[in-house]
Scaffold this active site. Sequence first.
Site, mmCIF file in Angstrom:
data_model
loop_
_atom_site.group_PDB
_atom_site.id
_atom_site.type_symbol
_atom_site.label_atom_id
_atom_site.label_comp_id
_atom_site.label_asym_id
_atom_site.label_seq_id
_atom_site.Cartn_x
_atom_site.Cartn_y
_atom_site.Cartn_z
ATOM 1 N N GLU B 124 -1.604 1.094 -3.395
ATOM 2 C CA GLU B 124 -2.406 0.270 -2.516
ATOM 3 C C GLU B 124 -1.922 -1.020 -2.540
ATOM 4 O O GLU B 124 -2.558 -1.799 -2.062
ATOM 5 C CB GLU B 124 -3.828 0.642 -2.426
ATOM 6 N N ASP B 213 4.844 4.197 3.472
ATOM 7 C CA ASP B 213 4.296 5.645 3.018
ATOM 8 C C ASP B 213 5.562 6.595 3.563
ATOM 9 O O ASP B 213 5.876 6.482 4.781
ATOM 10 C CB ASP B 213 2.971 5.963 3.790
#
Lengths: 704, 704
Positions: B124, B213
């Site tokens: 993250e 991602d």
Amino acid sequence: MKGISFVFGIHNHQPVGNFDFVIDDVYRRSYLPFLEVLREFPKIKISIHNSGYLFEYLLKKYPKYKETLSELVGRGQVEILSGGFYEPIFPAISGKDRRNQILKLTKFIEDNFSYHPKGMWLSERVWEQGIVKDLASSGIEFTILDDEHFLLSGLSHEELYGYYSTEHEGYSISLFPISKELRYLIPFKEPKETIEFFKDLVGKERLLVLADDGEKFGVWPGTYSLVYEKGWLREFFTLLTENSDWIEILTFSEALKKFPSRGLIYLPEASYKEMMEWALPPELTIELQEAEEIFSREEKYARYMKFLRGTFWRNFLVKYEEANNMHKRMIDLSQRCSTLKDAEEISLPYEYLMRAQANDAYWHGVFGGLYLPHLRSAIYRNLIEAEKELDKISYGNEDVLVIEEKDIDKDGKKELIAKNQELALFIKPSYGGAIFEIDYRKKSLNITDTLKRRFEAYHKKIQIAQAPGKEEGKSIHEIVIAKEKNLENYLIYDWHNKYSLMDHFLKEGTTCDSFYRSSYGEQGDFTILPYDYSMIEEQDLIRLSLKRKGHIWVKEEFLPLDIGKDVTLIKGDSSIRIDYSFENKSFMDYNAWFGTEFNFSLFERENKEKYIEYPDGSRSYFDDISEKKDIEEFVIFDNVLGFKIGFTFDIPIILWHYPIDTVSQSEGGFERTFQGLGILISFKQLFIKNEIFPFSFNIKFETL
Amino acid sequence: MKGISFVFGIHNHQPVGNFDFVIDDVYRRSYLPFLEVLREFPKIKISIHNSGYLFEYLLKKYPKYKETLSELVGRGQVEILSGGFYEPIFPAISGKDRRNQILKLTKFIEDNFSYHPKGMWLSERVWEQGIVKDLASSGIEFTILDDEHFLLSGLSHEELYGYYSTEHEGYSISLFPISKELRYLIPFKEPKETIEFFKDLVGKERLLVLADDGEKFGVWPGTYSLVYEKGWLREFFTLLTENSDWIEILTFSEALKKFPSRGLIYLPEASYKEMMEWALPPELTIELQEAEEIFSREEKYARYMKFLRGTFWRNFLVKYEEANNMHKRMIDLSQRCSTLKDAEEISLPYEYLMRAQANDAYWHGVFGGLYLPHLRSAIYRNLIEAEKELDKISYGNEDVLVIEEKDIDKDGKKELIAKNQELALFIKPSYGGAIFEIDYRKKSLNITDTLKRRFEAYHKKIQIAQAPGKEEGKSIHEIVIAKEKNLENYLIYDWHNKYSLMDHFLKEGTTCDSFYRSSYGEQGDFTILPYDYSMIEEQDLIRLSLKRKGHIWVKEEFLPLDIGKDVTLIKGDSSIRIDYSFENKSFMDYNAWFGTEFNFSLFERENKEKYIEYPDGSRSYFDDISEKKDIEEFVIFDNVLGFKIGFTFDIPIILWHYPIDTVSQSEGGFERTFQGLGILISFKQLFIKNEIFPFSFNIKFETL
């Protein structure tokens, strides 16, 4: 009625390397009289932090200080706080060093006062969440931060009356927020205004904390007269005593017992608001001020203002490469120290290292001392002493001769280090192959520690600066004073760092004055661009070989030129041998004017014991902007520090020298500071195409 | 011409505890087809990170995946990145755990691909400067962050084409900024737009990085059709290949070799911009949005916008106490693990601990899974497994009976822990003497893990939410979809955490529905206020004794009442004994309606295998808002998880139960989630002045 609980903390600090006469003066005008007034008011309690260097000095020189403080501790009127012994910036030193700095001050307090401190003063309130573990595991139960830290984490003012808990890796400490209102009230407004301020808060049980610099009580401009002569402090203590039915005065430890924690909190990396702005690059400081102005036009500006902040402390190291060089030297020595066995740790190298972590010289704001050469010099002295002690452990009594290639400044590019018993040289191939540090180890001096003259956001205010004397009793942040007239004449900005062995090409007509003013036109692409390098190590000699395929402007053309420069150090010898070679790689011969720049950090521009002596016996002084032509040698004398630096050349050269002055703000106003002696050694020469032109010289250091 | 260097990184991740069918679907729609397209383009290079839990799953289940990836690695087309095996938030775990998480993934990659990863994906992108040392000392040379991190430190966009060096305690790594422009272009705009974007940057040698991602390529709404069926990816790779004369495609490691570092940098604690906003309390999110709007009206808004940001990751733990409880359980077990000797460390408890560090369930934004009970349950399962393994080491095969008093949640106040072989209870005396965790250890379940229904800033958007289906190809941050109609009916906000054994007093007329809606009037001051406590330990029994001198409203008066509640755990027994005592300390007798609240995290609100059974054989279901009067026992059956919880009382009680639903945003839009079964056990009673009224019950856990 629900009352007010009030904790009053005092933080006294003097940097490692500060002048004794300064500390003595502060003692007489602040540290002692404060305690003497406190003795008269047995109901008043104060939490006191003295940084270790100062505390040691005071106890050694002033038995009365120890006596008074002991008495007050005995009476329960004073809580003593621990901290980092030499007042380091905690996030900027290693975990182990954090613990050792705290444990040293805690032990000092225990040894001298048979008193165990439970909390600590966090130097400059520079906070990163990751330091909690080291604080907690050094026996610290609490520390004190600005309300700014708490507001940044989203708390409202109403939520600041108390203390919070925080943790890292499961290690916990408690955090007290300092009231900004009290910071601005005490001692700058009438004592009764603080009482009124408290009165307005009555209704809920509230804890309020002031913890601030002790020097505000007697040393800041106008405060001696205010606090002692006009009786501000007595009046304040009297009012507190008279209102003790609803104002309860507590130490931090007592407040911890009386109140429960207000809960878990995580605080962003922060310091006081002003410091976070100082750490910004100057252009961003200006943009931040504009942003604040935009919000200030909004009705509900407080809602938005809290989102604005500067940056965290570590960015001082990016803003000031000179601070970074010093810091990374310290980190490198800390890593060496950390490999020592336990018995050695508490010995000399570790002690010097810890002294070299004193924060003051690593940053700059109003108080930060990066611009003060004597503070930087104290850091380097301790670093070099630590290194000498480490070398003794590593090499015993043998003569040292070391060559190393490593990214010591952590900029992702390798530096070169060459060291013998007498000298240590630090070179950045990636930055013009410049020497950025020369240590004269016998004197524990880094003689090249000169600051770049750079734009600071506050330079914009110099034009509007007032004459001194009219601003007594104001907060330091509000004061604009120039200590000297015409300071704007010294606002010269360098386009590169003031390192040494920096290569320049000048155009015809350049003068010493224009070079000093950084208003000449650079004709080459060598000064700050990368050099290739190789290292040669022979039995009694090491040589760093730097090469760059660059260019110089000749009339309208940028013509190729290769420069080689070899830096040689001989075992046991206190001289540096420099061998340049210039190879004209163009299609034609051309004339060039080459200069190599040195910058020496020798203090006191007007001291007549410091001068440059020429072969004809004439002298010039550090304050001069001076040219000497056709000399093959000169000597820089520093009779104060007790050494000389002799230059000898294989061809006649032109010597220019000039003072490097910075203009910076300080507690007392804007001031000019002599950072060092700038030198340009140059010659004009026809470079024949495809021929090598050599140029060599020697720099010899001798103690006087 | 000076060209563009382009690094393309892909991060694939599935949380520990995610459903297999979900992962299988993502594999088929994204992970595999991406590699298959890549195989067709030998000039294209991709850096790939798979988080460990996913990587293990893929290699075990899909031999083809391993085969394809190995082939691409062999061809030099793929650089594999390391990371934390279970994708932990690095600043939120201990230094040792950081290193072990990285070393585990590195070893996994080495073992399976004979390939040594040099860089890592930072989960993250949650950054604190202090993590650098652990990364570097785990063999990591570089990681990748958002450009946001760099802009916050004062860099301009122009300074982001390259990579920087950073350090902590002298340990260095390199940092690549991700281009936000590329993040929004790829794959959402036509491939040629990226080429155009690159073309506009030609002129200087520039390095551009996209790392994003992998699920954006096939799983995000509309992207499977776009990326594979409509051929976006092939077209993009074709264009890159055709323009390879001026667009050089590099892996991160190749870029490190080709370009020098742009210098030293320190980055503030940060993550991507959106996450920092999510970590704010909701009121501050709204204020931040207002502040952004004020700046957006300025002509030079970009100058100011960079100063605005949310807060750092750790504040999720303050925002969501349930996340903090889970996190501090994990930290506590990590501290226990850290005391293990080496041989044991790599064994089971440590493995479970590392799984319990998977980040997803600890926070919430668009992707964060705190609102997903199955993810939290996976964390607790691993925590409880770790604890059971640690207990085996500590206590051998003996029956455990432990009582502990410690500040496990780090809020500055002590919690109580009682544990036997069957059950573990965690109690907060400071918060109503509530039980905030009951572990049914046989099943490794925390059965009380229920979320408070709280206001989220995005709830304001629910009214304007659109029907699904129309927003294909948009960034997730732009999508507003409600998965269910009339979600606003479920926007109920609790005034306290949904713990158990929480004490309430109700006024006449309160209904199960009004209690469910949190729209009743609390008549006592017990629910969340502090209880005193003591602990009794006998040979085969431990008892936690909680007492509060509180008050209840009786008509217009707030009358004193003492409540005592004892919680007893017996060695080897899977039941909890609760003994209440009520002492009316007022001057008169009064009627009171007392209730004790429990919240059980038993999933699947509509599953008919889960129900509450009454003495008369009737049942009610988790989905019901239901009242049952005058019963002395009831049993909660969970035939899916395979256990039941039986309550027996010494007097007839009223049972209310109702579902606890939250409304939260997710990748797919706004959704309602069943957090648990809310229960209120109550009775009405005349409390005689100065008399003690006792009330006892038993809660028994049995496996089915």
